[in-house]
Design an enzyme around this catalytic site. Structure first.
Site, mmCIF file in Angstrom:
data_model
loop_
_atom_site.group_PDB
_atom_site.id
_atom_site.type_symbol
_atom_site.label_atom_id
_atom_site.label_comp_id
_atom_site.label_asym_id
_atom_site.label_seq_id
_atom_site.Cartn_x
_atom_site.Cartn_y
_atom_site.Cartn_z
ATOM 1 C CG HIS A 15 -5.267 3.856 0.735
ATOM 2 N ND1 HIS A 15 -4.828 2.566 0.535
ATOM 3 C CD2 HIS A 15 -6.509 3.910 0.199
ATOM 4 C CE1 HIS A 15 -5.776 1.878 -0.094
ATOM 5 N NE2 HIS A 15 -6.803 2.674 -0.312
ATOM 6 C CG ASP A 26 -2.271 0.626 1.001
ATOM 7 O OD1 ASP A 26 -2.272 1.840 0.732
ATOM 8 O OD2 ASP A 26 -3.303 -0.050 1.097
ATOM 9 C CB SER A 45 -9.246 0.706 -0.262
ATOM 10 O OG SER A 45 -8.559 0.893 -1.451
#
Length: 778
Positions: A216, A143, A552
């Site tokens: 994220h 990620d 996600s």
């Protein structure tokens, strides 16, 4: 779905050749780019001490740059080459394939409790108890990196790092050795592919280290395996205890996503390191365009991981609610769509005509004055560039028009919170963000920088109509926004999130994707210091947690659950874990009805949710599993008409397709779901069959009977109708025959019907969806 599916297949089978015009600059055609090169690994001449030396010798020109070498999930290297250098490489005898890389993008906390994973002594806490919270398991998160100081990553009461771990914590000035601990046991970053395309990174806006400058990666890592943190909230919303799915599992982060995206050559390097380091699960909330598996770096890397016994879970993508939008569709990947949980954040619009329009928001700051109505305007109705203004794009609003007013902005182009910033800069006091037709009624709560709320497409139309009528009647439109905080026990839940990507599978329609859905809307998880909760550069607010939505967020829920299942059943393969999650998934919401589709409010289907919503406790004890080995996947690729060379690119070994004819057709891969596609070439009756093998993981002496719920208008038979097991680990086969009668369809269109078969021994219900698609050729 209509004619989408057939059109897609026609597009895929049509090859277009474009010849450049004579004026095309030859230098432009020779611009270097990144290629991934697959080699015959065992062909290395002994003169070269390492594979890297051998690969470098293959690069004849001085301009060619070696970026990464791969030796675990893939055999080969990536390099920056001109197209002619790439063509020359293809002619070398030891080079099996050369393909250009893709750029991928991110598929951007009540969920453990909603899933029944709260830590307690009751039966719901059984999964956490039995697996000791997965304390010897390692989840690799590929990620944007991690913010290691977050409490979600503390290592209190954790034992020593598992002995099998071979990874490392790559240290830099901003990521010292103390960043890793017994919880965060590995951290690496991969930027060669990114910098090869974009030039040297700007280290004032991102970190050349595993540290997260986006948010994220921190968010997804803490969903998978965050520790219990209390109190946790975002700006006072969703307060309570935050915890990941597997709070004691270890984390290793592999940073591959940068400001311009996530590059295949770096993703492949991260997979290669993760598997060699000793991760048990890979969580990947990243995706791109669907291409054949032998050209798809993620599919290739995931096969190598699965072949090493590593479970790979990947997000389905946020291209919903349209059909054929699902990504990461390889059958050795568990593909995860997104559902809602039973919590939301209501922020209603009160109009001057007395109507109340429901909306959602996570806004915390100076509110609108109580009992005051504000002038209401639609950004797209002012003079000037109506289109840019309607979307509230940067610099598009006239301050004289919006000052002191609540502004209605349409969704699209720029980020949702960025629109609020544009309104705020122009002097607006609030914003109503209206969905477009394509977004339907699906609502996402955002941490806005001014009082703002999101409303559905129909509500947006209603508000715009009210403004127009008010203008005509010369009585100005007014409104206010009332923020109601956090609401729990919402019904119905789960609902399939509007953005969640849908099937059918564009690459292999005989494999149903997504596999399952998991919580992905308005999920609370850890957040870095340097990024405001809205994600806008000018937002200087700090929060330890943030609320985000996307597949996600759904993917790491499944990654954490896979770690718990692997901890409880160390001998289970990645396919066995996926089978347990799929055959025990549920399709009924908390009202007792089939889950609905958030975008339309209609009943959703297997193309939206796959096998259904994950049910962790039942997955612990599924009774039967549909297992798969790498050889089964090779037979699948043979039956997909891939060449032996294409298959070797994926599997790292020479393929023998002679056994594949016994497997029959693509749909005979021993998958927990069944999908048939019939082409109506003037035929009235059509039929196909599926052969499946189930392994007993329940009670030694058990008898399962089948219940069939055929898709409407179809005939489904199962032979035998009873399976009698004498021991654990015993495998038995059954055959499913599906017969369909042609339906009236216009040329190029298709229709989909679904049903299910359920094997039951009175204690376990092992459910497989059946999807039948009828297509009318053009």
């Amino acid at each position: 779905m209509s004619s989408l599916l057939l059109l897609f297949f026609l597009l895929c089978t049509t090859t277009s050749s474009s010849s450049s015009s004579p004026s095309t600059n030859k230098n432009e055609a020779e611009t270097p780019k990144t290629f991934i090169i697959k080699v015959q690994y065992d062909a290395k001449p002994s003169i070269f001490p390492t594979h890297k030396h051998w690969y470098e010798s293959s690069l004849s020109s001085a301009s060619a740059t070696l970026l990464h070498t791969y030796d675990t999930v893939f055999h080969g290297f990536s390099a920056k080459l001109t197209p002619s250098e790439a063509l020359r490489l293809k002619t070398l005898p030891h080079v099996l394939a050369v393909f250009s890389e893709q750029v991928r993008h991110l598929h951007t906390t009540r969920s453990p409790q909603f899933l029944g994973l709260k830590s307690s002594s009751d039966s719901a806490g059984l999964l956490l108890k039995e697996s000791d919270f997965g304390s010897d398991l390692v989840i690799g998160v590929i990620d944007t990196g991690v913010w290691p100081e977050r409490q979600s990553f503390n290592d209190r009461d954790l034992g020593p790092v598992p002995r099998k771990w071979k990874g490392q914590c790559v240290t830099t000035n901003d990521f010292p050795a103390t960043s890793c601990n017994r919880k965060l046991i590995g951290a690496r970053f991969f930027s060669q592919g990114y910098e090869s395309t974009n030039g040297k990174m700007n280290e004032t806006t991102e970190f050349r280290s595993p540290r997260d400058s986006d948010g994220h990666g921190t968010h997804t890592a803490s969903i998978a395996a965050g520790r219990y943190v209390s109190p946790a909230s975002t700006l006072g919303y969703a307060s309570g205890v935050a915890a990941g799915m597997a709070p004691k599992a270890r984390l290793a982060v592999y940073k591959v996503c940068w400001n311009a995206g996530c590059y295949d050559s770096d993703i492949l390097a991260a997979f290669d390191s993760a598997v060699s380091d000793g991760v048990d699960v890979v969580s990947l909330s990243v995706g791109g365009v669907v291409v054949p598996y032998f050209l798809d770096a993620i599919a290739i890397a995931a096969f190598g991981a699965s072949d090493h016994g590593v479970f790979v879970s990947a997000s389905a993508g946020n291209g919903g609610p349209g059909g054929l939008t699902v990504t990461n569709v390889a059958p050795w990947v568990t593909t995860v769509g997104a559902g809602t949980i039973d919590r939301d954040f209501p922020a209603d619009v009160h109009l001057g005509n007395g109507k109340i329009i429901p909306g959602v928001s996570v806004y915390s700051g100076p509110g609108l004055k109580k009992d005051q109505m504000y002038s209401l305007v639609y950004a797209g109705s002012e003079s000037g560039d109506g289109y840019s203004a309607s979307l509230c794009l940067e610099g598009s609003l006239d301050p004289a028009f919006v000052r002191g007013k609540i502004v209605v902005c349409d969704r699209g182009i720029n980020s949702r919170p960025a629109k609020g910033e544009v309104v705020k800069k122009a002097g607006g006091v609030g914003m109503i963000l209206a969905n477009g037709v394509f977004d339907g009624e699906g609502l996402v709560a955002d941490c806005h920088v001014l009082p703002a709320t999101s409303v559905g497409a129909a509500s947006g139309d209603e508000i715009r109509k009210y403004i127009m009528l008010a203008e005509k009647s010369k009585s100005p439109a007014t409104a206010t926004i009332v923020f109601k905080g956090t609401r729990v026990n919402v019904r119905p839940a789960p609902v399939v999130a509007s953005f969640s990507a849908r099937g059918p599978n564009p690459e292999t329609p005989e494999i149903l994707k997504p596999d399952v859905i998991a919580p992905g809307l308005n999920i609370l998880a850890a957040w870095p210091d340097k990024v405001g909760p809205s994600g806008i550069p000018t937002d200087k607010r700090k929060t330890e947690f943030n609320i985000l939505s996307g597949t996600s967020m759904a993917c790491p829920h499944v990654s954490g659950l896979a770690a718990l299942l692997k901890a409880a059943h160390p001998d289970w393969s990645p396919a066995a874990i996926r089978s347990a999650l799929m055959t025990t998934a549920y399709t009924v919401d908390n009202r007792g009805e089939t889950m609905i589709d958030e975008s339309t409010g209609n009943t959703s289907t297997a193309l939206d949710f796959g096998a259904g919503h994950v049910h962790p406790q039942k997955a612990m004890n599924p009774g039967l599993i549909y297992d798969l080995t790498s050889y089964d996947y090779v037979n699948f690729l043979c039956n997909s008409n891939y060449t032996v060379n294409n298959i070797q690119v994926i599997t790292r070994r020479k393929a023998d397709c002679s056994g594949a004819t016994r497997a029959g057709h693509v749909g005979n891969l021993n998958y927990p779901s069944l999908s048939a596609v019939f082409q109506q070439y003037g035929k009235h009756k059509m039929s196909t069959h599926f052969i499946r093998t189930v392994t007993n993981v329940g009670d030694p002496n058990s008898a399962y009977k089948v219940t069939i719920r055929p898709p409407s208008g179809m005939t489904v038979t199962v032979q035998p109708e009873k399976l009698a097991f004498r021991r654990v680990g015993q495998k038995l086969n059954f055959l499913v025959r599906v017969e369909a009668t042609a339906v009236k369809l216009s040329p190029g269109s298709s229709s989909m019907k679904s049903g299910k078969i359920v094997w039951s021994d009175g204690k376990h219900n092992v459910t497989s969806p059946i999807v039948v698609t009828m297509q009318q050729p053009l």
